[in-house]
Design an enzyme around this catalytic site. Structure first.
Site, short mmCIF file in Angstrom:
data_model
loop_
_atom_site.label_atom_id
_atom_site.label_comp_id
_atom_site.label_asym_id
_atom_site.label_seq_id
_atom_site.Cartn_x
_atom_site.Cartn_y
_atom_site.Cartn_z
CG HIS A 163 -2.13 -0.94 0.97
ND1 HIS A 163 -3.42 -0.50 0.82
CD2 HIS A 163 -2.18 -2.29 0.83
CE1 HIS A 163 -4.23 -1.54 0.62
NE2 HIS A 163 -3.49 -2.64 0.63
N PRO A 190 -5.39 -1.39 -6.94
CG PRO A 190 -4.61 -3.06 -8.33
CD PRO A 190 -4.20 -2.21 -7.18
CG HIS A 212 -3.67 -11.81 -1.33
ND1 HIS A 212 -4.45 -11.33 -2.35
CD2 HIS A 212 -3.29 -10.73 -0.62
CE1 HIS A 212 -4.52 -10.01 -2.26
NE2 HIS A 212 -3.82 -9.61 -1.23
CG ASP A 233 -3.08 -21.30 2.89
OD1 ASP A 233 -3.78 -22.30 3.17
OD2 ASP A 233 -1.87 -21.36 2.69
CG ASP A 279 2.63 -22.16 2.23
OD1 ASP A 279 1.71 -21.39 1.87
OD2 ASP A 279 2.43 -23.11 3.00
C1 HEM Z 1 -4.19 -6.46 -7.12
C2 HEM Z 1 -3.53 -6.31 -6.04
C3 HEM Z 1 -4.12 -6.47 -4.66
C4 HEM Z 1 -5.39 -6.26 -4.21
C5 HEM Z 1 -6.61 -5.80 -5.01
C6 HEM Z 1 -5.40 -6.56 -2.80
C7 HEM Z 1 -6.51 -6.48 -1.98
C8 HEM Z 1 -6.58 -6.95 -0.70
C9 HEM Z 1 -7.76 -6.99 0.11
C10 HEM Z 1 -9.13 -6.48 -0.32
C11 HEM Z 1 -7.44 -7.58 1.29
C12 HEM Z 1 -8.37 -7.91 2.45
C13 HEM Z 1 -8.64 -6.76 3.36
C14 HEM Z 1 -9.64 -7.14 4.42
O1 HEM Z 1 -10.77 -7.45 4.05
O2 HEM Z 1 -9.29 -7.11 5.61
C15 HEM Z 1 -6.02 -7.89 1.24
C16 HEM Z 1 -5.31 -8.49 2.25
C17 HEM Z 1 -3.94 -8.62 2.25
N1 HEM Z 1 -3.08 -8.23 1.24
FE1 HEM Z 1 -3.61 -7.64 -0.59
N2 HEM Z 1 -4.14 -6.95 -2.43
C18 HEM Z 1 -3.32 -6.89 -3.52
C19 HEM Z 1 -1.97 -7.16 -3.56
C20 HEM Z 1 -1.21 -7.39 -2.45
C21 HEM Z 1 0.24 -7.39 -2.43
C22 HEM Z 1 1.13 -7.14 -3.64
C23 HEM Z 1 0.61 -7.66 -1.15
C24 HEM Z 1 2.00 -7.75 -0.55
C25 HEM Z 1 3.11 -7.93 -1.23
C26 HEM Z 1 -0.60 -7.85 -0.37
C27 HEM Z 1 -0.66 -8.22 0.95
C28 HEM Z 1 -1.81 -8.49 1.65
C29 HEM Z 1 -1.83 -9.12 2.97
C30 HEM Z 1 -0.62 -9.61 3.75
C31 HEM Z 1 -3.17 -9.19 3.34
C32 HEM Z 1 -3.74 -9.76 4.66
C33 HEM Z 1 -3.89 -8.63 5.66
C34 HEM Z 1 -4.34 -9.04 7.05
O3 HEM Z 1 -4.72 -10.20 7.28
O4 HEM Z 1 -4.34 -8.16 7.92
N3 HEM Z 1 -1.68 -7.65 -1.20
N4 HEM Z 1 -5.53 -7.50 0.01
#
Ligand code: HEM
Ligand SMILES: *[C@@H]1O[C@H](CO)[C@@H](O)[C@H](O)[C@H]1NC(C)=O
Ligand SMILES: *[C@@H]1O[C@H](CO)[C@@H](O)[C@H](O)[C@H]1NC(C)=O
Length: 322
Positions: free
Chosen positions: A63, A159, A189, A239, A247
């Site tokens: 972010h 996005p 993810h 997961d 992983d």
């Molecule tokens: C197209 C790209 C991406 C989109 C649209 C996206 C969107 C999201 C959304 C909507 C969530 C869930 C938020 C929630 O409901 O609490 C999430 C969780 C997460 N995203 Fe992404 N994400 C993207 C790429 C990435 C990238 C590149 C990373 C890190 C390198 C990342 C790391 C994470 C992590 C670690 C979580 C879990 C957060 C938690 O459990 O507190 N995401 N993402």
């Protein structure tokens, strides 16, 4: 002789143009020799107390870095005309920000006004990846902190959970990350959670036919109503089997139609990304190698260096308000 100096000049120009010349390994070796050890120590201590801090550090870096620059703009609070990026709908579910202050405080005690919040974000992500069973990544430092928030343009960069794959690929492409790197980064993810409000679009009125039907029923039990209260802590694990391990289970799940969000599941239906999903699903080391490569690219997106920006005293505020 003359050609040699022309060549040197060209090399210098290339370095300048690539913008990478100012970041270096162990940038704080003279100004704050213990900086990286202190960060690793704090990140590990926090992980032992609250494991999900590591998951947060990984999400933070995406972010912060994909929006304009890796400059800790994400961390600014709302005040004095600044509206925090944390208030954006795209930041929904982000957590553990208060523990960034714990890390920063430890650094301020050791060497005041020296280590940037932007470098704390990159190094904490690096250490989090290792703690979550991911690769050990060599990360350069020397970033400086922004004095502004990019909340107004944030949605042009990050996005949405249901955006199409072409849009996702083009956003990463603008950051210099290719298709293979984008697939690897979405492997983040493999850890953490998604709240029901980001899932119900695929569950109601009908379960998206690209979801495995049993898995879809299971998700409906996790998210029993089509319009969940955004304040309710209803979520599904990314997961379910290894939710705290970075992983390749994520890619195996995608292949068996158990991708949580549309951005996840689409990776297997597009010919530009599907071959990489298959390769990463069958080879965890290859996933880790690609993840390292892409995370480094992400963390080096357009940093502020030299006399740009500042070194914040408190990651939540620009120095003029401290
Ligand atoms: C197209 C790209 C991406 C989109 C649209 C996206 C969107 C999201 C959304 C909507 C969530 C869930 C938020 C929630 O409901 O609490 C999430 C969780 C997460 N995203 Fe992404 N994400 C993207 C790429 C990435 C990238 C590149 C990373 C890190 C390198 C990342 C790391 C994470 C992590 C670690 C979580 C879990 C957060 C938690 O459990 O507190 N995401 N993402
Ligand atoms: C993807 O989404 C963008 C923006 O919402 C839209 O302009 C484009 O037409 C979509 N592409 C496909 C292939 O659906
Ligand atoms: C970004 O897209 C352009 C146009 O398709 C392509 O030439 C370039 O190689 C891509 N960049 C990366 C890093 O993949």
């Amino acid at each position: 002789m003359a050609t040699k100096s022309v060549l040197l000049l060209l090399q210098l120009l290339l370095l300048l143009l690539s913008g990478e010349c100012d970041l270096e390994l162990n940038y704080y070796k003279e100004s704050c020799p213990k900086a990286e050890d202190i960060i690793t120590e704090q990140v590990t201590e926090l992980y032992n107390k609250h494991g999900n801090t590591a998951v947060s550090w990984l999400r933070n870096i995406f972010h912060d870095c994909i929006v304009e620059s890796c400059d800790a703009s994400l961390l600014l609070d709302t005040m004095n005309g600044i509206i925090s990026e944390k208030t954006s709908q795209r930041s929904f579910g982000m957590r553990n920000f208060k523990y960034i202050n714990t890390i920063k405080d430890a650094l301020e005690t050791e060497c005041p006004l020296t280590v940037s919040c932007a470098d704390i974000l990159s190094l904490s992500a690096r250490d989090a990846v290792a703690l979550l069973g991911g690769p050990h990544i060599k990360m350069k430092t020397g970033r400086r902190d922004s004095t502004e928030s990019y909340v107004a343009v944030l949605t042009d960069f990050i996005p949405n959970h249901d955006d199409n794959i072409s849009l996702v690929l083009s956003r990463f492409n603008s950051t210099g990350i290719d298709e293979e790197g984008t697939v690897a980064l979405l492997g983040a993810h493999s850890v953490g959670r998604v709240h029901c409000m980001n899932l119900v679009g695929r569950l109601y009125p009908d379960i998206d036919p690209t979801i495995d039907p049993d898995y879809g029923e299971g998700l409906r039990r996790r998210c029993p109503t089509p319009d969940p209260d955004p304040k309710a802590v209803q979520y599904a694990r990314n997961d379910p089997e290894t939710p705290m391990v970075l992983d390749n289970m994520y890619f195996k799940n995608l292949l068996s139609h158990k991708g949580l969000m549309l951005v996840d599941q689409q990776l297997v239906s597009d010919p530009r990304t599907a071959p990489f999903v298959e390769k990463m699903a069958s080879d965890n080391d290859y996933f880790h190698q690609q993840f390292s490569r892409a995370l480094i690219l992400l963390c080096q997106n357009n940093p502020l260096t030299g006399d740009q920006g500042e070194i914040r005293k408190d990651c939540r505020y620009v120095n003029s308000y401290n």
